[in-house]
Scaffold this motif. Structure first.
Motif, PDB file in Angstrom:
ATOM      1  N   GLU A  44      97.462  85.621  87.016  1.00 20.92           N
ATOM      2  CA  GLU A  44      95.577  85.347  87.410  1.00 20.92           C
ATOM      3  C   GLU A  44      95.646  86.439  88.242  1.00 20.92           C
ATOM      4  O   GLU A  44      97.014  86.341  89.253  1.00 20.92           O
ATOM      5  CB  GLU A  44      95.640  84.299  87.892  1.00 20.92           C
ATOM      6  CG  GLU A  44      95.971  82.624  86.908  1.00 20.92           C
ATOM      7  CD  GLU A  44      95.165  82.941  85.464  1.00 20.92           C
ATOM      8  OE1 GLU A  44      94.116  83.434  85.100  1.00 20.92           O
ATOM      9  OE2 GLU A  44      96.218  82.583  84.460  1.00 20.92           O
ATOM     10  N   GLN A  47      90.859  86.522  92.456  1.00 15.77           N
ATOM     11  CA  GLN A  47      89.691  86.800  93.296  1.00 15.77           C
ATOM     12  C   GLN A  47      89.760  87.405  94.139  1.00 15.77           C
ATOM     13  O   GLN A  47      90.157  86.713  95.356  1.00 15.77           O
ATOM     14  CB  GLN A  47      89.035  85.187  93.292  1.00 15.77           C
ATOM     15  CG  GLN A  47      89.577  84.516  91.116  1.00 15.77           C
ATOM     16  CD  GLN A  47      88.551  85.835  90.411  1.00 15.77           C
ATOM     17  OE1 GLN A  47      87.656  86.186  90.263  1.00 15.77           O
ATOM     18  NE2 GLN A  47      89.605  85.902  89.568  1.00 15.77           N
ATOM     19  N   GLN A  53      92.176  93.050  96.596  1.00 17.02           N
ATOM     20  CA  GLN A  53      92.739  93.347  94.830  1.00 17.02           C
ATOM     21  C   GLN A  53      93.772  94.459  95.891  1.00 17.02           C
ATOM     22  O   GLN A  53      94.521  94.269  94.476  1.00 17.02           O
ATOM     23  CB  GLN A  53      90.714  93.113  94.243  1.00 17.02           C
ATOM     24  CG  GLN A  53      91.062  91.736  93.775  1.00 17.02           C
ATOM     25  CD  GLN A  53      89.822  92.451  92.063  1.00 17.02           C
ATOM     26  OE1 GLN A  53      89.852  93.165  91.335  1.00 17.02           O
ATOM     27  NE2 GLN A  53      89.384  90.875  92.707  1.00 17.02           N
TER      28      GLN A  53
END
Length: 131
Positions: A44, A47, A53
């Motif tokens: 996944e 976030q 990121q």
């Protein structure tokens, strides 16, 4: 690895952790596909901010490099893809931590979108000098 950075005062200075150019001796070249901030344990998207990121994308690159017996010191060129160029400074701050020595050549561009809604993707080329 024999590696030399090239710099010209007649071209714009690097405005971040990258070199104008990197010259390397002949050797094995490794082309890494772009890495997005996907958590390899879950598959996944991580976030959070572009800093979070960017760190995940760079950690993913580190693992792919390690699979070939390499590390970031072997990287001679990176491509950074941002969904929003307003994220440049934050991405740059995190990215620079992975290259404490001489940074590689780099291009950073804004793109319309990235897989799974990622805010950043980074690819690179590494070189290992032949013995």
């Amino acid at each position: 690895m024999a590696r030399r950075t090239l710099h010209s005062d007649k071209a714009p200075k690097a405005i971040g952790p990258y070199s104008q150019a990197v010259e390397v001796g002949l050797g094995r070249m490794v082309f890494l596909s772009g890495q997005t901030p996907i958590d390899p344990a879950t598959g996944e998207l991580v976030q959070g901010s572009v800093k979070v990121q960017t760190a995940r994308a760079m950690d993913n690159l580190r693992e792919v490099l390690a699979a070939g017996g390499l590390d970031f010191s072997h990287v001679v060129r990176c491509g950074v893809f941002l969904v929003d160029m307003a994220d440049f400074a934050e991405m740059n701050e995190v990215y620079g931590r992975y290259f404490p020595g001489t940074p590689p050549a780099r291009t950073t561009v804004q793109v319309a979108g990235l897989p799974k809604g990622a805010r950043v993707e980074i690819d690179c080329i590494a070189v290992v000098q032949s013995s």
